[in-house]
Design a protein around this motif. Structure first.
Motif, PDB file in Angstrom:
ATOM      1  N   VAL A 255       0.841  -1.218   0.000  1.00 59.59           N
ATOM      2  CA  VAL A 255       0.000   0.000   0.000  1.00 59.59           C
ATOM      3  C   VAL A 255       0.868   1.256   0.000  1.00 59.59           C
ATOM      4  O   VAL A 255       0.647   2.188  -0.789  1.00 59.59           O
ATOM      5  CB  VAL A 255      -0.926   0.025   1.239  1.00 59.59           C
ATOM      6  N   TYR A 256       1.865   1.275   0.885  1.00 56.66           N
ATOM      7  CA  TYR A 256       2.677   2.495   0.996  1.00 56.66           C
ATOM      8  C   TYR A 256       3.539   2.692  -0.259  1.00 56.66           C
ATOM      9  O   TYR A 256       3.823   3.817  -0.639  1.00 56.66           O
ATOM     10  CB  TYR A 256       3.538   2.452   2.269  1.00 56.66           C
ATOM     11  N   ASP A 257       3.920   1.597  -0.895  1.00 59.11           N
ATOM     12  CA  ASP A 257       4.712   1.771  -2.116  1.00 59.11           C
ATOM     13  C   ASP A 257       3.822   2.217  -3.278  1.00 59.11           C
ATOM     14  O   ASP A 257       4.266   2.976  -4.141  1.00 59.11           O
ATOM     15  CB  ASP A 257       5.454   0.472  -2.464  1.00 59.11           C
ATOM     16  N   HIS A 258       2.600   1.756  -3.274  1.00 59.36           N
ATOM     17  CA  HIS A 258       1.648   2.248  -4.280  1.00 59.36           C
ATOM     18  C   HIS A 258       1.490   3.765  -4.098  1.00 59.36           C
ATOM     19  O   HIS A 258       1.506   4.531  -5.065  1.00 59.36           O
ATOM     20  CB  HIS A 258       0.310   1.533  -4.104  1.00 59.36           C
ATOM     21  N   ALA A 259       1.387   4.177  -2.831  1.00 59.43           N
ATOM     22  CA  ALA A 259       1.257   5.615  -2.541  1.00 59.43           C
ATOM     23  C   ALA A 259       2.500   6.370  -3.009  1.00 59.43           C
ATOM     24  O   ALA A 259       2.395   7.425  -3.644  1.00 59.43           O
ATOM     25  CB  ALA A 259       1.053   5.828  -1.042  1.00 59.43           C
ATOM     26  N   LEU A 260       3.663   5.809  -2.731  1.00 59.39           N
ATOM     27  CA  LEU A 260       4.914   6.491  -3.114  1.00 59.39           C
ATOM     28  C   LEU A 260       4.949   6.734  -4.626  1.00 59.39           C
ATOM     29  O   LEU A 260       5.362   7.807  -5.086  1.00 59.39           O
ATOM     30  CB  LEU A 260       6.104   5.633  -2.668  1.00 59.39           C
ATOM     31  N   GLY A 261       4.479   5.750  -5.384  1.00 58.75           N
ATOM     32  CA  GLY A 261       4.418   5.917  -6.840  1.00 58.75           C
ATOM     33  C   GLY A 261       3.492   7.073  -7.209  1.00 58.75           C
ATOM     34  O   GLY A 261       3.789   7.867  -8.109  1.00 58.75           O
ATOM     35  N   LEU A 262       2.376   7.191  -6.490  1.00 59.77           N
ATOM     36  CA  LEU A 262       1.419   8.259  -6.804  1.00 59.77           C
ATOM     37  C   LEU A 262       1.956   9.628  -6.392  1.00 59.77           C
ATOM     38  O   LEU A 262       1.674  10.641  -7.040  1.00 59.77           O
ATOM     39  CB  LEU A 262       0.080   7.995  -6.107  1.00 59.77           C
ATOM     40  N   TRP A 263       2.736   9.670  -5.295  1.00 59.50           N
ATOM     41  CA  TRP A 263       3.312  10.950  -4.852  1.00 59.50           C
ATOM     42  C   TRP A 263       4.154  11.578  -5.963  1.00 59.50           C
ATOM     43  O   TRP A 263       4.175  12.806  -6.115  1.00 59.50           O
ATOM     44  CB  TRP A 263       4.208  10.750  -3.622  1.00 59.50           C
TER      45      TRP A 263
END
Ligand SMILES: Cc1cc2nc3c(=O)[nH]c(=O)nc-3n(C[C@H](O)[C@H](O)[C@H](O)COP(=O)(O)OP(=O)(O)OC[C@H]3O[C@@H](n4cnc5c(N)ncnc54)[C@H](O)[C@@H]3O)c2cc1C
Length: 415
Positions: free
Chosen positions: A92-100
């Motif tokens: 989840v957090y890596d998916h978020a990092l990609g979106l950031w």
């Protein structure tokens, strides 16, 4: 991004900002919506924005009891990373990092995302084992992370005293893609996007109770009266538990104050973000030059956004132990938020026993970094009725199934 160009800022400044329009409309509550989102923090606003943009929902309201971002989202230390231990969290957090990476362009609003890297220090053999275990796990998860020896840590972070008598640095995990962003810009950016897509953003509108009939949610009570909706999402951080309890649902959430502080601005002295949970502090430098310090939560359970002096004192002792030169800095201000902590320090996202009632809370001390992913994936769940694979493990029923995702004990890092 013409609205925030240098020329437009200068023109506005010369005019005393008198021409500056509202960033989002001041909406009045309607009597009915398709979806009501309770809480105008980062997670609530992002959910509303993606629900409108990606799923074409037209009648969405975000009801915020005070002002947007006045909860934890604009009080946090803005650290972003994805090097969690467990596969579910890391995903989840890596998916978020990609979106950031693309968020400023997506929102048309500069969130000042700065990938300066995150160092997590080890001061004992136990820390070293924990840190290396996490680096190995991250390798398997496809997340770039490295183990650095003390000399490599010193090269990355010159002001750090790696030979500190009490807390020598024995190594550190390093996530180069981690960093910081400007938290209130994230709130304003999502608010603007949601508003432009027709979402009603209603501030100073506390939800006082959830209403239901025959096992299904029917709407919410507010000082403006009853507002009906077949779907209600409670995204109210530490106040979620009390609210959901009005519908007879118990959430395993404990509310605790979490404090932070900033120094006066100085020239660039600290490039990476530095975390040390053993010594009890984390530090980064803002673009304005202020050093931002965070710590662990205050011990007492409380709904009051005010911390105790003991935590501030310990935090300062930790800063000075690790960065002796920072002892000459003056502090500008301290503040606190109230964080929503679950027994396994992982969020609670998904459906509840009451049909139509959804929750997205329990992000605790580390939910800022998850906002883009949480908003997108939770909107998918609200729109389709099916939890996204990345969020399904974080459903409330994990406590019934014993399927905890224990990040607190696993990673020993709060942010
Ligand atoms: C000091 C501090 C440092 C932190 N550092 C980091 C960090 O470095 N990195 C990181 O990833 N995370 C960090 N966090 C955690 C992060 O800030 C939170 O996890 C995240 O902001 C939660 O966002 P949210 O939208 O769920 O909650 P919030 O931003 O708290 O929003 C919830 C909103 O709900 C509203 N609300 C509550 N009750 C009602 C009601 N009855 N009716 C209507 N509205 C209601 C509140 O007013 C609030 O605006 C930190 C937190 C703090 C306090």
């Amino acid at each position: 991004m013409s609205g925030s160009s240098f020329v437009s800022w200068m023109r506005s400044a010369i005019g005393g900002h008198r021409q500056a329009g509202r960033q989002w409309k001041k909406a009045s509550p309607k009597s009915a919506y398709d979806v009501i989102i309770v809480g105008g923090g980062g997670h609530g606003l992002a959910t509303a924005a993606y629900l409108a943009r990606d799923h074409g929902y037209g009648r969405i309201a975000v009801l915020e009891k005070a002002w947007l971002g006045g909860g934890n989202t604009a009080r946090n230390t803005a650290i972003i990373r994805s090097n969690y231990l467990h596969d579910y969290s890391a995903a989840v957090y890596d998916h978020a990092l990609g979106l950031w990476s693309d968020l400023s362009a997506e929102l048309g609003y500069n969130v000042l995302f700065s990938q300066r890297g995150v160092l997590t220090l080890a001061h004992s053999q136990h820390d070293v084992r924990q840190g290396q275990r996490r680096v190995f796990a991250n390798g398997r998860q496809g997340i770039e992370a490295q183990w650095l020896d003390p000399q490599q840590v010193a090269e990355r972070c010159p002001p750090l005293d790696i030979a500190a008598p009490r807390w020598p640095v024995l190594g550190a995990s390093w996530q180069p893609a981690g960093g910081v962003a400007r938290h209130d810009a994230v709130v304003w950016g999502y608010a603007q996007m949601a508003d432009a897509l027709g979402v009603d953003i209603i501030e100073n509108c506390p939800v006082t109770a959830l209403c239901s009939k025959d096992g299904a949610v029917t709407g919410v009570e507010t000082p403006f009266g009853f507002i009906s909706a077949p779907k209600v999402a409670v995204v109210a951080a530490a106040q979620s538990a009390a609210l959901v309890q009005s519908a007879g649902i118990v959430l395993p959430i404990t509310a605790k104050p979490l404090q932070a502080m900033v120094s006066e601005p100085v020239k660039p002295v600290l490039d990476p973000v530095v975390l040390s949970s053993t010594v009890g502090v984390y530090v980064s430098q803002t673009d304005k030059g202020e050093l931002v310090f965070g710590a662990g939560t205050d011990a007492p359970v409380s709904q009051v956004a005010r911390g105790s002096w003991a935590v501030i004192e310990d935090q300062m002792a930790a800063v000075v132990a690790l960065f002796p030169s920072f002892s000459r800095l003056r502090l500008l201000r301290t503040w606190a938020g109230v964080v929503d902590i679950t027994p396994d320090a992982s969020p609670l996202v998904g459906e509840t026993a009451l049909s139509g009632l959804f929750i997205n809370c329990g992000w605790g001390t580390g939910g800022f970094k998850a906002i883009p992913a949480s908003g997108k994936l939770f909107a998918h769940h609200l729109a389709t009725g099916t939890a996204h694979d990345l969020l399904r493990p974080f459903a409330l029923d994990r406590f019934e199934r014993g399927a905890l995702i224990d990040e607190q004990r696993a990673a020993v890092v709060a942010q």
